[in-house]
Scaffold this motif. Structure first.
Motif, PDB file in Angstrom:
ATOM      1  N   TRP B  11       0.835  -1.199   0.000  1.00 44.86           N
ATOM      2  CA  TRP B  11       0.000   0.000   0.000  1.00 44.86           C
ATOM      3  C   TRP B  11       0.875   1.256   0.000  1.00 44.86           C
ATOM      4  O   TRP B  11       0.592   2.227  -0.696  1.00 44.86           O
ATOM      5  N   LYS B  15       0.463   3.897  -2.939  1.00 45.42           N
ATOM      6  CA  LYS B  15      -0.191   5.192  -2.759  1.00 45.42           C
ATOM      7  C   LYS B  15       0.694   6.359  -3.200  1.00 45.42           C
ATOM      8  O   LYS B  15       0.196   7.443  -3.451  1.00 45.42           O
ATOM      9  N   ARG B  16       1.994   6.129  -3.342  1.00 45.68           N
ATOM     10  CA  ARG B  16       2.839   7.192  -3.898  1.00 45.68           C
ATOM     11  C   ARG B  16       2.657   7.305  -5.404  1.00 45.68           C
ATOM     12  O   ARG B  16       3.147   8.245  -6.023  1.00 45.68           O
ATOM     13  N   GLN B  17       2.049   6.291  -6.019  1.00 46.61           N
ATOM     14  CA  GLN B  17       1.941   6.277  -7.480  1.00 46.61           C
ATOM     15  C   GLN B  17       0.521   6.521  -7.989  1.00 46.61           C
ATOM     16  O   GLN B  17       0.335   6.996  -9.105  1.00 46.61           O
ATOM     17  N   LEU B  18      -0.460   6.171  -7.171  1.00 47.15           N
ATOM     18  CA  LEU B  18      -1.842   6.212  -7.679  1.00 47.15           C
ATOM     19  C   LEU B  18      -2.303   7.614  -8.048  1.00 47.15           C
ATOM     20  O   LEU B  18      -3.242   7.777  -8.832  1.00 47.15           O
ATOM     21  N   GLY B  19      -1.653   8.623  -7.486  1.00 53.64           N
ATOM     22  CA  GLY B  19      -2.005  10.004  -7.826  1.00 53.64           C
ATOM     23  C   GLY B  19      -1.759  10.312  -9.296  1.00 53.64           C
ATOM     24  O   GLY B  19      -2.209  11.331  -9.808  1.00 53.64           O
ATOM     25  N   LYS B  20      -1.042   9.429  -9.977  1.00 53.92           N
ATOM     26  CA  LYS B  20      -0.700   9.685 -11.380  1.00 53.92           C
ATOM     27  C   LYS B  20      -1.747   9.160 -12.351  1.00 53.92           C
ATOM     28  O   LYS B  20      -1.647   9.409 -13.546  1.00 53.92           O
ATOM     29  N   PRO B  24      -8.086   6.900  -9.358  1.00 49.50           N
ATOM     30  CA  PRO B  24      -7.309   5.860  -8.662  1.00 49.50           C
ATOM     31  C   PRO B  24      -8.155   4.970  -7.749  1.00 49.50           C
ATOM     32  O   PRO B  24      -7.749   3.850  -7.435  1.00 49.50           O
ATOM     33  N   ALA B  25      -9.337   5.436  -7.376  1.00 53.49           N
ATOM     34  CA  ALA B  25     -10.176   4.625  -6.481  1.00 53.49           C
ATOM     35  C   ALA B  25     -10.621   3.321  -7.149  1.00 53.49           C
ATOM     36  O   ALA B  25     -11.108   2.410  -6.480  1.00 53.49           O
ATOM     37  N   ILE B  28      -8.448   0.508  -5.381  1.00 56.86           N
ATOM     38  CA  ILE B  28      -8.187   0.435  -3.939  1.00 56.86           C
ATOM     39  C   ILE B  28      -9.115  -0.507  -3.186  1.00 56.86           C
ATOM     40  O   ILE B  28      -8.861  -0.828  -2.029  1.00 56.86           O
ATOM     41  N   ARG B 105      -4.812  -7.393  -2.926  1.00 63.61           N
ATOM     42  CA  ARG B 105      -3.717  -6.902  -3.753  1.00 63.61           C
ATOM     43  C   ARG B 105      -2.756  -8.055  -4.093  1.00 63.61           C
ATOM     44  O   ARG B 105      -1.541  -7.892  -4.121  1.00 63.61           O
ATOM     45  N   ILE B 262     -16.812   4.233  -5.233  1.00 64.36           N
ATOM     46  CA  ILE B 262     -17.087   5.218  -6.292  1.00 64.36           C
ATOM     47  C   ILE B 262     -18.299   4.709  -7.067  1.00 64.36           C
ATOM     48  O   ILE B 262     -18.534   3.505  -7.125  1.00 64.36           O
TER      49      ILE B 262
END
Ligand code: SF4
Lengths: 217, 656
Positions: B11, B15-20, B24-25, B28, B105, B262
């Motif tokens: 995780w 989570k450092r990458q999903l912002g890209k 992204p939800a 998760i 995951r 979502i």
């Protein structure tokens, strides 16, 4: 009766957008069987206001929503029901009744206190960039929206920045206080981006950002 | 300690990458009601794989059902995997991460079984992409003992040859019981540590399982014939029959579905009120593939609605089926739900018929104020509607529209197909005429109506009466689109249409044979993904793929087949006889219609006798009698069949 909830949008649900958070809360309230007051009209909606939107990716430790209820239900029972209905990653911290005369939420919010955690940077470089940023009179940033690009001056929104701390090899954590002005505010990611102008090379999308709290007047 | 086999990206890394990535939800999990078991402590791990994005996959009822059926078994852990959007695929490749399951995951390749849902031909490149992202060899022949078993079910599994090289076994028909049989066989085999071929043989021994590697395909003038291979004394069946649940009422149903964080494309509870449809529309694959009709009892529907609303918090529930107004207790069910109004929820009905009764239902649901009404006459002229057996007259369409305007609707959406067998320009123009007449009715009722005409290109599907028919070539389809567009100008008329190139690609794969596997793999290697998404599909890359692999797409899409041709899906039986389908096609050419067997008489499709099942109507109502399927029927009954196609005989249907 109106109640105010202080809740957490935790680490596991940080990637939800504001509308997603509102939807999750609405569904949880219905599962918790809260006696929600409904709006009038063709498609009645429960009267819930979820405040101070957080962007996708940002967690919030003390967030707020209000709900209007029918009758005068027991607040303790409401809190227990909601706490067990929220999806994993959310938590309910406080629930209390508020009066009708309460000032509108957006008017009394003054600032957000964020903690920002970035990797792949040296602490000296972060200090240097922050100094540069704070000394500047204006720092412009282009917000790219689907149909327009809007230029905002970030500088007046940044009220203060805490002393950066090393949290590991090339990993720095710092606090940032960002102003809200009549519902307008800026994102900590934008501030990180703009630090590029002060020689800090950091991908704001890789930062872990939490809003620790919202500060009222 | 977590079992290393099941460790995907952590995780903290993720989570450092999903912002890209966009939304992204999608990746998760964390849905309320999702099941998370310890993968290392169960006998069989099952990845339910949906080859489209998360929001589409989580709305798919069949997958919801299988997820709850499989997780109800204590020796199975079933998790979900969806096709990552292109940006996420890039991220996974960039980071060297495997495609992982939503719940734990866990890498896709760590599961014992991967079960794909085949809803649509244009998701096939996504299937290859998911296998590849899971680090799993694409072709069955390249997979060994350490690799997952790859299976697939859903409507496209009934004509699956284009995927035969990539999927180890296909599960045909209703999955509720079959999925359980499959995991049981797998568990036994795993305990005995048998070989992979041994597993495939055992699966092939199950009713409803087709193992393509156990068949050779002979291509000649007669067609594409699948011949069972002899395997040391084991020979798979010549014809694999689809599994059919006898009753839906006692079938398991997800009354505690997981609730995505979502919004899914269908953001509401779903209760399946019946399965199967015998309206008999000749273009409709679902109408042939899910026979016979099996209704749920109204009490069961009621209980499921309450349970789902209570558990989910949804404020809307949809009563789902292929034609919801056909449910025997629809009016009672809807009025009871509205009267007792559990949890203050709205009720919605997808797929309504084109008649006043259906409009009345829609009105009861109170949707007039908030949304428009959708009607699907499917064709503009009476001649074409008779040819496709859409048994609705122009008067009925107009009446339905009039009731809709009276009920307060001002926005009416009409669904049509063009490129139907035997269609002329006049038939196409009749679509515009019908839309204009409906607009006139709206104006007379004092509205400012909007009539949206939504047109898709007809794609002939296997196991339907039109399986012999050619699909119209894209240029011709475009010409007909333009013809219609020019006739549809004017205030209050809107025109929407589907991309003709997409329909053509769908037509290739719908009736494809095993040779298409090479083109599919080539297209995947060229980067084709999400072929059903008009902004993602790359038709030039597809043309190259066909060219390089020596495939003539027209042979599959645009060729009329001879009556005797052996189809690449003839060894898979839906239960509806080929002779019935041919007869329906002949009737289509003579614009004769066929009734719905629920009206009392069997039309002789064959499934009830051949599969020993029956039409199950709720409330103990009698289903059709099976005594006289048309083949054996006395001549005077045949005369009635012809009558049913006459203009006057449409009176018969108007009361419905
Ligand atoms: S066999 Fe007859 S009764 Fe059964 S589904 Fe077919 S047409 Fe209907």
């Amino acid at each position: 009766m109106k109640v105010r909830a202080v809740y957490e949008k935790g680490d596991k649900v940080r990637f939800l957008g504001h509308l997603d958070v509102s939807r999750c809360i609405r569904l949880a309230l219905r599962r918790a069987k809260w006696p929600l007051e409904m709006s009038q009209g063709f498609s009645p909606k429960p009267r819930i206001s979820v405040y101070a939107p957080l962007p996708v990716g940002v967690a919030g430790m003390r967030e707020y929503f209000d709900a209007s209820l029918r009758g005068r239900p027991d607040v303790g029972a409401l809190a227990r029901a909601l706490a067990s209905s929220l999806p994993e990653g959310f938590a309910l911290h406080e629930l209390y009744p508020i009066g009708d005369g309460e000032a509108p939420f957006e008017e009394i919010v003054r600032a957000s206190l964020y903690s920002v955690d970035v990797e792949g940077v040296k602490i000296e470089a972060v200090r240097h960039a922050l100094n540069g940023f704070l000394k500047a009179r204006q720092v412009f940033f282009d917000v790219v929206r689907p149909k327009e690009v809007k230029r905002v001056d970030l500088r007046p929104f940044v009220l203060g920045v805490g002393e950066p701390e090393e949290a590991g090899v090339d990993r720095v954590v710092l606090d940032m206080a960002i102003a809200h002005d009549k519902g307008r505010t800026v994102r900590p990611q934008w501030v990180l981006s703009s630090l590029g102008e002060f020689d800090l090379d950091v991908d704001p999308r890789e930062a872990i950002i939490d809003r620790r709290k919202i500060i009222f007047e | 300690m977590q079992d290393v086999r099941f460790v995907g990206p952590s995780w903290d890394d993720l989570k450092r990458q999903l912002g890209k990535v966009e939304k992204p939800a999608r990746y998760i999990g964390g849905e309320v009601g999702a099941v998370r078991k310890d993968l290392a402590s169960v006998d069989v791990t099952f990845a339910l794989a949906f080859p489209d994005v998360y929001e589409v996959g989580v709305s798919h009822l069949g997958s919801l059902i299988l997820y709850s059926v499989l997780n109800s078994l204590d020796f199975v852990a079933c998790e979900r995997v969806y096709m990552p959007w292109t940006d996420m695929e890039e991220l996974l490749r960039d980071k060297g991460w495997p495609l992982f399951s939503i719940e734990s995951r866990a890498p896709l390749g760590s599961f014992d079984i991967i079960g794909f849902s085949l809803q649509y031909e244009l998701t096939y490149t996504n299937i290859l992409a998911m296998l590849d992202l899971g680090g799993i060899p694409l072709r069955s022949e390249d997979r060994g003992d350490g690799h997952p078993l790859v299976i697939a079910g859903g409507p496209c599994a009934m004509a699956p040859e284009p995927l035969a090289d990539f999927v180890d076994a296909f599960a045909l028909g209703d999955g509720e019981e079959l999925a359980v049989d499959i995991v049981r066989v797998y568990r036994e085999w795993k305990k005995e540590r048998g070989s992979r071929v041994e597993l495939l043989k055992r699966l092939a021994g199950l009713d409803g399982v087709y193992v393509p590697s156990l068949y050779d395909v002979v291509y000649d003038e007669a067609g594409a014939r699948a011949v069972p291979r002899d395997f040391e004394g084991f020979r798979p069946p010549h014809v694999v029959r689809r599994r059919v649940l006898r009753s839906l009422d006692d079938a398991p149903y997800p009354d505690k579905p997981f609730i995505p964080l979502i919004p899914p494309i269908h953001d509401r509870g779903m209760v399946e009120i019946f399965r199967g449809c015998t309206q008999g529309c000749r273009f409709c694959q679902a109408g042939m593939l899910y026979r016979p009709v099996r209704e749920r009892e109204p009490e069961t529907v009621d209980r499921l609605v309450r349970d789902i609303l209570k558990h989910s918090g949804y404020d809307e529930v949809s009563l789902v089926s292929l034609s919801s107004a056909d449910y025997g207790f629809i009016k009672e069910t809807v009025s009871r739900l509205l009267r007792e109004n559990p949890c203050g929820a709205r009720v919605s009905l997808p797929s309504l018929r084109v008649d006043s009764f259906s409009v009345g239902l829609a009105e009861m649901l109170g949707s007039s104020a908030t949304s428009g009404l959708t009607l699907a006459p499917e064709a503009g002229s009476q001649r074409m509607r008779d040819a496709i057996n859409k048994r609705v007259t122009e008067e009925e369409v107009l009446e339905a529209a009039a009731s809709a305007f009276s009920a307060g609707y001002s926005h009416i959406k009409l669904y049509f197909m063009i490129g139907l067998p035997g269609e002329t320009d006049e038939d196409v123009l009749d679509i515009a005429r019908l839309a204009s007449r409906i607009r006139e009715i709206g104006r007379k009722k004092g509205k400012r109506p909007t009539v949206v005409v939504s047109v898709s290109g007809f794609v002939p599907k296997p196991h339907t009466p039109f399986q012999w028919e050619p699909a119209v070539i894209p240029d011709e389809l475009r010409r007909r689109q333009r013809l219609l567009r020019s006739a549809l100008r004017g205030p209050g008329l809107e025109f929407r249409y589907h991309d003709a190139g997409l329909s053509a690609l769908e037509a290739v794969f719908a009736r494809g044979d095993r040779r298409l596997g090479a083109a599919l793999e080539a297209a995947f290697r060229k980067g084709c993904r999400f072929d059903a998404w008009p902004d993602k599909v790359r038709l030039e890359a597809w043309s190259e793929a066909f060219r390089e692999t020596g495939i003539d797409p027209a042979f599959y899409a645009h060729r009329e087949r001879a009556r005797e041709e052996v189809f690449p899906w003839d060894h898979l039986s839906s239960g509806v006889r080929k002779a019935f389908l041919w007869k329906e096609r002949e009737k289509s050419r003579e614009t004769l219609t066929t009734w719905d067997c629920r009206e009392g008489r069997c039309t002789g499709c064959g499934i009830c006798a051949d599969f020993n099942v029956s039409v199950r109507l709720a409330g103990g109502r009698r289903g059709p009698s099976l005594e006289a399927p048309p083949e054996e029927r006395a001549p005077e009954t045949d005369a009635q069949t012809i009558e049913a196609g006459d203009e006057i005989s449409h009176e018969k249907w108007s009361g419905r």
